[in-house]
Design a protein around this motif. Structure first.
Motif: not given
Length: 162
Positions: A66-67, A80-82, A101-102, A114-115
């Motif tokens: 998920k982003m 952010s991304g997970t 990809y994110s 991104m953090q």
């Protein structure tokens, strides 16, 4: 491997490894007893955020990401991304593909950076992957995570300018 938008029909394939990863309590700051429906609501994000799956040629879900916007208001230019990879498919580049990809999604969406707010320092595979993609550890919250076998360990804040 194909990375595509996740749909509700993907949840039955995501949930088993999602649940296994969260319940293990080693890498994410999610509640260990997070139930199936609440987890789905946490994972599937509304636009402009995005939830995706990585699938193989047969359509098997290998992992998911998920982003999202990391902050609101005047901090909304940071993404952010997970990421979660089915343990049966780890070590095959799925996590790297999802992270790359994110980063591209964030760049194309106009984010400036991104953090990652909470990368468990004992999650050495993730830390190594993120560093290889240009993320830096900005700081570590000492004893910010209660690891089930390692005890209290640090949580890294990691950053990458886009």
């Amino acid at each position: 491997m194909l990375i595509r938008e996740a749909t509700a029909e993907d949840w039955p394939a995501i949930w088993p490894f999602f649940h296994t990863i969260v319940a293990a309590g080693e890498t994410l700051t999610y509640p260990l007893q997070l139930g199936k429906e609440d987890a789905k609501d946490w994972w599937f994000l509304a636009a402009p955020n995005r939830t995706v799956v990585a699938v193989d040629d047969t359509g098997t879900v290998l992992g998911t990401a998920k982003m999202n916007r990391n902050h609101m208001g005047n901090g909304s230019h940071i993404a952010s991304g997970t990421y979660m990879v089915d343990p049966e498919h780890s070590g095959r580049g799925v996590g790297r593909a999802l992270c790359e990809y994110s980063v591209e999604w964030a760049r194309a969406s106009g984010f400036r950076a991104m953090q990652f707010n909470a990368v468990v320092e004992t999650n050495t595979h993730a830390v190594k992957l993120y560093r290889s993609l240009g993320f830096e550890v900005l700081g570590t919250l000492p004893e910010g995570f209660n690891h089930p076998t390692e005890g209290y360990v640090g949580l890294h804040i990691m950053h990458k300018a886009l």
